[in-house]
Design a protein around this motif. Sequence first.
Motif, PDB file in Angstrom:
ATOM      1  N   GLY A  32      70.049 137.649  36.678  1.00  0.00           N
ATOM      2  CA  GLY A  32      69.898 138.249  35.305  1.00  0.00           C
ATOM      3  C   GLY A  32      69.274 137.227  34.434  1.00  0.00           C
ATOM      4  O   GLY A  32      68.951 137.500  33.258  1.00  0.00           O
ATOM      5  N   ASP A  33      69.423 135.953  34.754  1.00  0.00           N
ATOM      6  CA  ASP A  33      68.816 134.716  33.992  1.00  0.00           C
ATOM      7  C   ASP A  33      67.243 134.630  34.297  1.00  0.00           C
ATOM      8  O   ASP A  33      67.010 134.319  35.435  1.00  0.00           O
ATOM      9  N   TYR A  34      66.411 135.081  33.479  1.00  0.00           N
ATOM     10  CA  TYR A  34      64.921 135.370  34.001  1.00  0.00           C
ATOM     11  C   TYR A  34      64.398 133.870  34.181  1.00  0.00           C
ATOM     12  O   TYR A  34      63.852 133.938  35.545  1.00  0.00           O
ATOM     13  N   ARG A  35      64.769 132.802  33.679  1.00  0.00           N
ATOM     14  CA  ARG A  35      64.070 131.563  34.206  1.00  0.00           C
ATOM     15  C   ARG A  35      64.523 131.109  35.701  1.00  0.00           C
ATOM     16  O   ARG A  35      63.542 130.775  36.368  1.00  0.00           O
ATOM     17  N   GLN A  36      65.988 131.191  35.651  1.00  0.00           N
ATOM     18  CA  GLN A  36      66.516 130.870  37.121  1.00  0.00           C
ATOM     19  C   GLN A  36      65.876 131.776  37.989  1.00  0.00           C
ATOM     20  O   GLN A  36      65.709 131.258  39.424  1.00  0.00           O
ATOM     21  N   ASP A  37      65.978 133.285  37.859  1.00  0.00           N
ATOM     22  CA  ASP A  37      65.288 134.012  38.802  1.00  0.00           C
ATOM     23  C   ASP A  37      63.930 133.927  39.166  1.00  0.00           C
ATOM     24  O   ASP A  37      63.603 134.096  40.411  1.00  0.00           O
ATOM     25  N   THR A  38      63.228 133.514  38.469  1.00  0.00           N
ATOM     26  CA  THR A  38      61.941 133.212  38.448  1.00  0.00           C
ATOM     27  C   THR A  38      61.793 132.193  39.292  1.00  0.00           C
ATOM     28  O   THR A  38      60.716 132.014  40.587  1.00  0.00           O
ATOM     29  N   LEU A  39      62.323 131.049  39.136  1.00  0.00           N
ATOM     30  CA  LEU A  39      62.277 129.857  39.858  1.00  0.00           C
ATOM     31  C   LEU A  39      62.650 129.970  41.494  1.00  0.00           C
ATOM     32  O   LEU A  39      62.040 129.615  42.458  1.00  0.00           O
ATOM     33  N   SER A  44      61.285 130.921  47.143  1.00  0.00           N
ATOM     34  CA  SER A  44      61.449 131.808  48.377  1.00  0.00           C
ATOM     35  C   SER A  44      59.761 132.228  48.644  1.00  0.00           C
ATOM     36  O   SER A  44      59.559 132.466  49.788  1.00  0.00           O
ATOM     37  N   LEU A  45      59.008 132.463  47.695  1.00  0.00           N
ATOM     38  CA  LEU A  45      57.609 132.791  48.176  1.00  0.00           C
ATOM     39  C   LEU A  45      57.061 131.455  48.743  1.00  0.00           C
ATOM     40  O   LEU A  45      56.280 131.725  49.826  1.00  0.00           O
ATOM     41  N   ALA A  65      61.827 137.613  51.261  1.00  0.00           N
ATOM     42  CA  ALA A  65      60.918 137.441  50.123  1.00  0.00           C
ATOM     43  C   ALA A  65      60.639 138.828  49.501  1.00  0.00           C
ATOM     44  O   ALA A  65      60.573 139.034  48.301  1.00  0.00           O
ATOM     45  N   LYS A  66      60.329 139.753  50.497  1.00  0.00           N
ATOM     46  CA  LYS A  66      60.113 141.258  49.927  1.00  0.00           C
ATOM     47  C   LYS A  66      61.017 141.784  49.367  1.00  0.00           C
ATOM     48  O   LYS A  66      61.064 142.361  48.157  1.00  0.00           O
ATOM     49  N   ALA A  67      62.391 141.305  49.733  1.00  0.00           N
ATOM     50  CA  ALA A  67      63.570 142.060  48.899  1.00  0.00           C
ATOM     51  C   ALA A  67      63.569 141.430  47.786  1.00  0.00           C
ATOM     52  O   ALA A  67      63.894 142.100  46.386  1.00  0.00           O
ATOM     53  N   VAL A  68      63.394 140.209  47.415  1.00  0.00           N
ATOM     54  CA  VAL A  68      63.602 139.502  46.041  1.00  0.00           C
ATOM     55  C   VAL A  68      62.449 140.010  45.095  1.00  0.00           C
ATOM     56  O   VAL A  68      62.660 140.232  44.027  1.00  0.00           O
ATOM     57  N   ILE A  69      61.111 140.175  45.803  1.00  0.00           N
ATOM     58  CA  ILE A  69      60.162 140.519  45.024  1.00  0.00           C
ATOM     59  C   ILE A  69      60.274 141.914  44.339  1.00  0.00           C
ATOM     60  O   ILE A  69      60.125 142.288  43.284  1.00  0.00           O
ATOM     61  N   SER A  70      61.026 142.768  45.373  1.00  0.00           N
ATOM     62  CA  SER A  70      61.078 144.155  44.716  1.00  0.00           C
ATOM     63  C   SER A  70      62.317 144.334  43.805  1.00  0.00           C
ATOM     64  O   SER A  70      62.092 144.867  42.545  1.00  0.00           O
ATOM     65  N   ASP A  71      63.403 143.523  43.886  1.00  0.00           N
ATOM     66  CA  ASP A  71      64.489 143.318  42.764  1.00  0.00           C
ATOM     67  C   ASP A  71      63.807 142.706  41.711  1.00  0.00           C
ATOM     68  O   ASP A  71      64.137 143.114  40.436  1.00  0.00           O
ATOM     69  N   PHE A  72      63.053 141.540  41.707  1.00  0.00           N
ATOM     70  CA  PHE A  72      62.393 141.028  40.469  1.00  0.00           C
ATOM     71  C   PHE A  72      61.636 141.882  39.808  1.00  0.00           C
ATOM     72  O   PHE A  72      61.634 142.076  38.550  1.00  0.00           O
ATOM     73  N   ALA A  73      60.704 142.798  40.512  1.00  0.00           N
ATOM     74  CA  ALA A  73      59.832 143.635  39.752  1.00  0.00           C
ATOM     75  C   ALA A  73      60.668 144.866  39.287  1.00  0.00           C
ATOM     76  O   ALA A  73      60.438 145.153  37.942  1.00  0.00           O
ATOM     77  N   SER A  74      61.587 145.229  39.702  1.00  0.00           N
ATOM     78  CA  SER A  74      62.271 146.436  39.371  1.00  0.00           C
ATOM     79  C   SER A  74      63.329 145.920  38.190  1.00  0.00           C
ATOM     80  O   SER A  74      63.355 146.576  37.070  1.00  0.00           O
ATOM     81  N   SER A  87      54.454 133.339  31.971  1.00  0.00           N
ATOM     82  CA  SER A  87      55.006 132.849  33.295  1.00  0.00           C
ATOM     83  C   SER A  87      55.246 134.442  33.989  1.00  0.00           C
ATOM     84  O   SER A  87      55.022 134.526  35.037  1.00  0.00           O
ATOM     85  N   PHE A  88      55.266 135.607  33.192  1.00  0.00           N
ATOM     86  CA  PHE A  88      55.737 136.750  33.654  1.00  0.00           C
ATOM     87  C   PHE A  88      54.450 137.341  34.415  1.00  0.00           C
ATOM     88  O   PHE A  88      54.362 137.682  35.402  1.00  0.00           O
ATOM     89  N   THR A  89      53.335 137.369  33.341  1.00  0.00           N
ATOM     90  CA  THR A  89      52.017 137.944  33.913  1.00  0.00           C
ATOM     91  C   THR A  89      51.647 137.156  35.004  1.00  0.00           C
ATOM     92  O   THR A  89      50.855 137.679  35.840  1.00  0.00           O
ATOM     93  N   THR A  90      51.699 135.895  34.875  1.00  0.00           N
ATOM     94  CA  THR A  90      51.230 134.965  36.038  1.00  0.00           C
ATOM     95  C   THR A  90      51.775 135.175  37.413  1.00  0.00           C
ATOM     96  O   THR A  90      51.267 135.403  38.311  1.00  0.00           O
ATOM     97  N   MET A  91      53.210 135.543  37.284  1.00  0.00           N
ATOM     98  CA  MET A  91      54.161 135.904  38.366  1.00  0.00           C
ATOM     99  C   MET A  91      53.686 137.163  39.037  1.00  0.00           C
ATOM    100  O   MET A  91      53.529 137.380  40.125  1.00  0.00           O
ATOM    101  N   ARG A  92      53.318 138.265  38.102  1.00  0.00           N
ATOM    102  CA  ARG A  92      53.117 139.461  38.634  1.00  0.00           C
ATOM    103  C   ARG A  92      51.713 139.336  39.264  1.00  0.00           C
ATOM    104  O   ARG A  92      51.515 140.137  40.405  1.00  0.00           O
ATOM    105  N   THR A  93      50.898 138.741  38.755  1.00  0.00           N
ATOM    106  CA  THR A  93      49.510 138.469  39.387  1.00  0.00           C
ATOM    107  C   THR A  93      49.435 137.932  40.885  1.00  0.00           C
ATOM    108  O   THR A  93      49.028 138.388  41.805  1.00  0.00           O
ATOM    109  N   ALA A  94      50.389 137.001  41.011  1.00  0.00           N
ATOM    110  CA  ALA A  94      50.727 136.247  42.358  1.00  0.00           C
ATOM    111  C   ALA A  94      51.317 137.400  42.965  1.00  0.00           C
ATOM    112  O   ALA A  94      50.936 137.487  44.301  1.00  0.00           O
ATOM    113  N   LEU A  95      52.390 138.151  42.612  1.00  0.00           N
ATOM    114  CA  LEU A  95      52.878 139.140  43.632  1.00  0.00           C
ATOM    115  C   LEU A  95      52.073 140.402  43.988  1.00  0.00           C
ATOM    116  O   LEU A  95      52.082 140.762  44.971  1.00  0.00           O
TER     117      LEU A  95
END
Length: 133
Positions: A32-39, A44-45, A65-74, A87-95
């Motif tokens: 639930g902590d955006y910074r920690q979850d993103t790192l 994982s990626l 990695a697929k499970a974490v990507i799905s959870d992160f996106a949702s 950071s979020f828009t760049t992460m979405r581009t990579a995903l």
Amino acid sequence: MKSLIARLMALVLVAVIGLTGCSAGTSGMLTGDYRQDTLMLVDSLRTSIALPDDDPNKLEAQAQAKAVISDFASRYRRDSSVANLSSFTTMRTALNAIAGHYSSYPNRPLPEKLKTRVEQELKQVESALNRGA
């Protein structure tokens, strides 16, 4: 008596669906902590991308990695406090790049050009997080 059993079953079904909807996602790794979850997602990626194709742990790392990507996106897709962060828009581009490859070519490994691009984007995500953006 049938009416009572039917109502009881309906109540149990509603409770199960309600509790399932409140769960932390399928991976259970997001805090639930955006910074920690993103790192954590970046790590994982990197792990799943860096493994050689003949490594026996590659499929497990990709599944995780697929499970974490799905959870992160949702979790963060509709969160207005992070939606405009670089950071979020760049992460979405990579995903999206990784997801697009796996959707089009599910049995093929990531090409080196795509790996390089994703790694560059992950570095941008980390630097944006360090800046607080």
